[in-house]
Write a protein that holds these residues in place. Sequence first.
Motif, PDB file in Angstrom:
ATOM      1  N   THR A  69      33.813  34.952  41.643  1.00 43.64           N
ATOM      2  CA  THR A  69      34.165  35.754  40.467  1.00 43.64           C
ATOM      3  C   THR A  69      33.996  35.006  39.145  1.00 43.64           C
ATOM      4  OG1 THR A  69      36.502  35.234  40.862  1.00 43.64           O
ATOM      5  CG2 THR A  69      35.689  37.334  41.698  1.00 43.64           C
ATOM      6  N   PRO A  70      34.354  33.711  39.024  1.00 46.76           N
ATOM      7  CA  PRO A  70      34.093  33.036  37.745  1.00 46.76           C
ATOM      8  C   PRO A  70      32.600  32.972  37.419  1.00 46.76           C
ATOM      9  CG  PRO A  70      35.689  31.798  39.033  1.00 46.76           C
ATOM     10  CD  PRO A  70      35.119  32.837  39.952  1.00 46.76           C
ATOM     11  N   GLY A  71      31.781  32.727  38.438  1.00 50.22           N
ATOM     12  CA  GLY A  71      30.346  32.698  38.208  1.00 50.22           C
ATOM     13  C   GLY A  71      29.801  34.049  37.810  1.00 50.22           C
ATOM     14  N   ALA A  72      30.300  35.106  38.460  1.00 53.53           N
ATOM     15  CA  ALA A  72      29.868  36.458  38.108  1.00 53.53           C
ATOM     16  C   ALA A  72      30.267  36.788  36.677  1.00 53.53           C
ATOM     17  CB  ALA A  72      30.476  37.469  39.075  1.00 53.53           C
ATOM     18  N   LEU A  73      31.480  36.382  36.282  1.00 46.20           N
ATOM     19  CA  LEU A  73      31.936  36.625  34.913  1.00 46.20           C
ATOM     20  C   LEU A  73      31.071  35.866  33.916  1.00 46.20           C
ATOM     21  CD1 LEU A  73      34.046  37.957  33.106  1.00 46.20           C
ATOM     22  CD2 LEU A  73      35.486  35.932  33.399  1.00 46.20           C
ATOM     23  N   ALA A  74      30.735  34.613  34.260  1.00 50.95           N
ATOM     24  CA  ALA A  74      29.871  33.831  33.368  1.00 50.95           C
ATOM     25  C   ALA A  74      28.494  34.466  33.244  1.00 50.95           C
ATOM     26  CB  ALA A  74      29.747  32.404  33.898  1.00 50.95           C
ATOM     27  N   SER A  75      27.984  34.991  34.363  1.00 49.14           N
ATOM     28  CA  SER A  75      26.682  35.655  34.324  1.00 49.14           C
ATOM     29  C   SER A  75      26.737  36.908  33.462  1.00 49.14           C
ATOM     30  CB  SER A  75      26.251  36.013  35.753  1.00 49.14           C
ATOM     31  OG  SER A  75      25.008  36.674  35.756  1.00 49.14           O
ATOM     32  N   TRP A  76      27.856  37.641  33.547  1.00 44.97           N
ATOM     33  CA  TRP A  76      28.013  38.855  32.747  1.00 44.97           C
ATOM     34  C   TRP A  76      28.057  38.537  31.251  1.00 44.97           C
ATOM     35  CZ3 TRP A  76      31.406  43.487  34.418  1.00 44.97           C
ATOM     36  CH2 TRP A  76      30.922  43.984  35.642  1.00 44.97           C
ATOM     37  N   LEU A  77      28.757  37.440  30.918  1.00 40.42           N
ATOM     38  CA  LEU A  77      28.984  37.118  29.514  1.00 40.42           C
ATOM     39  C   LEU A  77      27.804  36.391  28.882  1.00 40.42           C
ATOM     40  CD1 LEU A  77      32.720  35.956  29.666  1.00 40.42           C
ATOM     41  CD2 LEU A  77      31.823  38.187  28.995  1.00 40.42           C
TER      42      LEU A  77
ATOM     43  N   ILE B 249      37.379  48.259  36.959  1.00 41.91           N
ATOM     44  CA  ILE B 249      38.168  47.081  37.330  1.00 41.91           C
ATOM     45  C   ILE B 249      39.352  46.858  36.392  1.00 41.91           C
ATOM     46  CG2 ILE B 249      38.098  44.559  37.528  1.00 41.91           C
ATOM     47  CD1 ILE B 249      35.177  44.855  38.463  1.00 41.91           C
ATOM     48  N   LEU B 250      39.106  46.900  35.085  1.00 40.50           N
ATOM     49  CA  LEU B 250      40.125  46.466  34.128  1.00 40.50           C
ATOM     50  C   LEU B 250      41.310  47.419  33.989  1.00 40.50           C
ATOM     51  CD1 LEU B 250      37.910  44.893  31.318  1.00 40.50           C
ATOM     52  CD2 LEU B 250      39.187  43.747  33.136  1.00 40.50           C
TER      53      LEU B 250
ATOM     54  N   PRO C 235      37.078  46.888  45.802  1.00 37.87           N
ATOM     55  CA  PRO C 235      35.705  47.337  46.070  1.00 37.87           C
ATOM     56  C   PRO C 235      34.772  47.186  44.876  1.00 37.87           C
ATOM     57  CG  PRO C 235      37.296  48.893  46.967  1.00 37.87           C
ATOM     58  CD  PRO C 235      38.062  47.941  46.117  1.00 37.87           C
ATOM     59  N   TRP C 236      35.269  47.458  43.678  1.00 46.47           N
ATOM     60  CA  TRP C 236      34.434  47.336  42.484  1.00 46.47           C
ATOM     61  C   TRP C 236      34.213  45.869  42.126  1.00 46.47           C
ATOM     62  CZ3 TRP C 236      31.961  51.554  41.396  1.00 46.47           C
ATOM     63  CH2 TRP C 236      32.521  52.777  41.748  1.00 46.47           C
ATOM     64  N   LEU C 237      35.210  45.030  42.387  1.00 45.63           N
ATOM     65  CA  LEU C 237      35.035  43.599  42.182  1.00 45.63           C
ATOM     66  C   LEU C 237      33.968  43.059  43.130  1.00 45.63           C
ATOM     67  CD1 LEU C 237      36.233  41.332  40.444  1.00 45.63           C
ATOM     68  CD2 LEU C 237      37.859  40.885  42.282  1.00 45.63           C
TER      69      LEU C 237
ATOM     70  N   LEU D 169      44.707  38.507  43.964  1.00 42.60           N
ATOM     71  CA  LEU D 169      43.258  38.596  44.124  1.00 42.60           C
ATOM     72  C   LEU D 169      42.678  37.290  44.653  1.00 42.60           C
ATOM     73  CD1 LEU D 169      42.236  40.591  40.933  1.00 42.60           C
ATOM     74  CD2 LEU D 169      42.190  41.390  43.290  1.00 42.60           C
ATOM     75  N   ALA D 170      43.232  36.155  44.225  1.00 47.08           N
ATOM     76  CA  ALA D 170      42.734  34.867  44.697  1.00 47.08           C
ATOM     77  C   ALA D 170      42.866  34.757  46.214  1.00 47.08           C
ATOM     78  CB  ALA D 170      43.487  33.730  44.012  1.00 47.08           C
ATOM     79  N   VAL D 171      43.981  35.260  46.753  1.00 51.38           N
ATOM     80  CA  VAL D 171      44.217  35.191  48.202  1.00 51.38           C
ATOM     81  C   VAL D 171      43.656  36.421  48.907  1.00 51.38           C
ATOM     82  CG1 VAL D 171      45.994  35.059  49.990  1.00 51.38           C
ATOM     83  CG2 VAL D 171      46.266  33.782  47.855  1.00 51.38           C
ATOM     84  N   GLY D 172      43.918  37.592  48.350  1.00 50.48           N
ATOM     85  CA  GLY D 172      43.549  38.832  49.018  1.00 50.48           C
ATOM     86  C   GLY D 172      42.068  39.129  48.997  1.00 50.48           C
ATOM     87  N   PHE D 173      41.311  38.441  48.132  1.00 49.67           N
ATOM     88  CA  PHE D 173      39.867  38.638  48.044  1.00 49.67           C
ATOM     89  C   PHE D 173      39.117  37.407  48.574  1.00 49.67           C
ATOM     90  CE2 PHE D 173      36.028  39.561  45.155  1.00 49.67           C
ATOM     91  CZ  PHE D 173      35.545  40.525  46.015  1.00 49.67           C
ATOM     92  N   PHE D 174      39.838  36.531  49.255  1.00 51.58           N
ATOM     93  CA  PHE D 174      39.241  35.320  49.816  1.00 51.58           C
ATOM     94  C   PHE D 174      38.235  35.691  50.906  1.00 51.58           C
ATOM     95  CE2 PHE D 174      39.106  31.939  52.945  1.00 51.58           C
ATOM     96  CZ  PHE D 174      38.947  30.816  52.161  1.00 51.58           C
ATOM     97  N   PRO D 175      37.078  34.992  51.019  1.00 50.11           N
ATOM     98  CA  PRO D 175      36.636  33.838  50.229  1.00 50.11           C
ATOM     99  C   PRO D 175      35.805  34.218  49.006  1.00 50.11           C
ATOM    100  CG  PRO D 175      35.122  34.161  52.031  1.00 50.11           C
ATOM    101  CD  PRO D 175      36.163  35.250  52.155  1.00 50.11           C
ATOM    102  N   TRP D 176      35.665  35.521  48.754  1.00 49.95           N
ATOM    103  CA  TRP D 176      34.761  35.982  47.690  1.00 49.95           C
ATOM    104  C   TRP D 176      35.300  35.693  46.301  1.00 49.95           C
ATOM    105  CZ3 TRP D 176      31.098  36.346  50.825  1.00 49.95           C
ATOM    106  CH2 TRP D 176      31.310  36.832  52.115  1.00 49.95           C
ATOM    107  N   THR D 177      36.589  35.298  46.211  1.00 56.24           N
ATOM    108  CA  THR D 177      37.166  34.962  44.913  1.00 56.24           C
ATOM    109  C   THR D 177      36.387  33.848  44.235  1.00 56.24           C
ATOM    110  OG1 THR D 177      39.294  35.422  45.973  1.00 56.24           O
ATOM    111  CG2 THR D 177      39.356  34.497  43.759  1.00 56.24           C
ATOM    112  N   LEU D 178      35.828  32.929  45.023  1.00 59.67           N
ATOM    113  CA  LEU D 178      35.166  31.780  44.416  1.00 59.67           C
ATOM    114  C   LEU D 178      33.927  32.183  43.623  1.00 59.67           C
ATOM    115  CD1 LEU D 178      32.365  30.515  45.982  1.00 59.67           C
ATOM    116  CD2 LEU D 178      34.010  30.462  47.839  1.00 59.67           C
TER     117      LEU D 178
END
Length: 413
Positions: free
Chosen positions: A160-168, A190-191, A213-215, A149-158
């Motif tokens: 995901t941590p912020g989105a997770l923090a916003s969710w939590l 996703i999970l 797509p869901w990510l 996911l880090a490579v295959g979802f580049f550059p949008w991977t960067l």
Amino acid sequence: PLLFVIGTAATTDAVLLAFILLAQWIFVEALCEGWRRWHLPAMGLAIGGGLLTKGPLGLLIPVLCALTALALSKGRNHAGGWRLAIASLIGIALFLAWGLPANAATDGNFWRIAIVERLPARIFTAMEGHGGGNLAGYLLHLPFYLFVLAVGFFPWTLYTPGALASWLSRNAAPQPGSAAGARPLLAAMILPPLVLFTLLATKLPHYIAPVIPWLAVAIALPLTKEALPAVTSRIVQLCSFATAGASAVLACALLVAPLVHPALSEFQKPMILAGILLLASVAAALPAQISSDFKRAARVQAGAMLVFFWMCALAFLPHAEAVAKPGQTLGKIAASQLEDSDQVATFEWTEPGIHFYLGGRKINYLPDRDALLIWSLEPGAKAFILRAERHAELVEAGHLADYEAIAEASGHD
């Protein structure tokens, strides 16, 4: 990049993804807006299409995600599991309408090979070494899809941590344009696939495609806000610096590699152009990310990726296909020289596509040297495919005197 690759290199996975997403979208609409008459048959058709495209995953992924969504919906179950079961039965019936005659036409080999042999093998063993051949290899490959996911979802991977923090974040504002159940619904999409494919023994990058797509939707939700929470913005900024550094290293590798590595010389122009494009996009997007203008950064990155994909499609893929598929080149040369009555076999080499490259004819598989020698001496016109070094060994040993080479192809398979 991962979706781009499966859309060009593994076409069955691209079609499978389309059917899985169609089934998921119908379920999500039904769960959020209420079931309508067309939902059940449409979802059944989508599941059936997925099963016919690539087997059990066409059923397992949408049903597993739907069941998880129902479990997390906290009373918002407008459908009930029975409707999901009916849609599944419609899909299975469509599959059996083809699968039963196919099994009969192959004298039971379809069921034996596809269901009895290959399906359990993919679950419990790492087929062709994809996932490690022992317990230690299996454990080492558990985080495999995080790297994918880090490579295959580049550059949008960067993001995901912020989105997770916003969710939590406990104080996070409701997601714009979505119901209160957006978070558990996206988590349900996703999970389960991520956990399922992580636990399977066989691991290949394109297996995780249904997650992307869901990510993308999940990271888009916080980015559509006028301002992100301070913690989220800080995390995305830190990730941006890390991504920019990694991108700069990758860009330098793209610029230098074709100049120093002879095997990459024919890809020199597209690789250098890709390196320049990557450096330019990082230079343009990083200031926007630092200033928390994530919408502008995303527009820059989307434009750069679009140019990059067209560059790959026009300049890189035509050359890469010939290198990566020697069977295709071999088939094009040999097909015109073979009669319909000629028997064809492969020796210590398999590529399913060779059936198609040679006009759909039956291909025999010779497991060892003795089988090859016995088969070569039987009456009738024959042709077989093998690696060049094995051909040289057999000729030097005095075998194959009645045979001549009619086609050669080189590449990495």
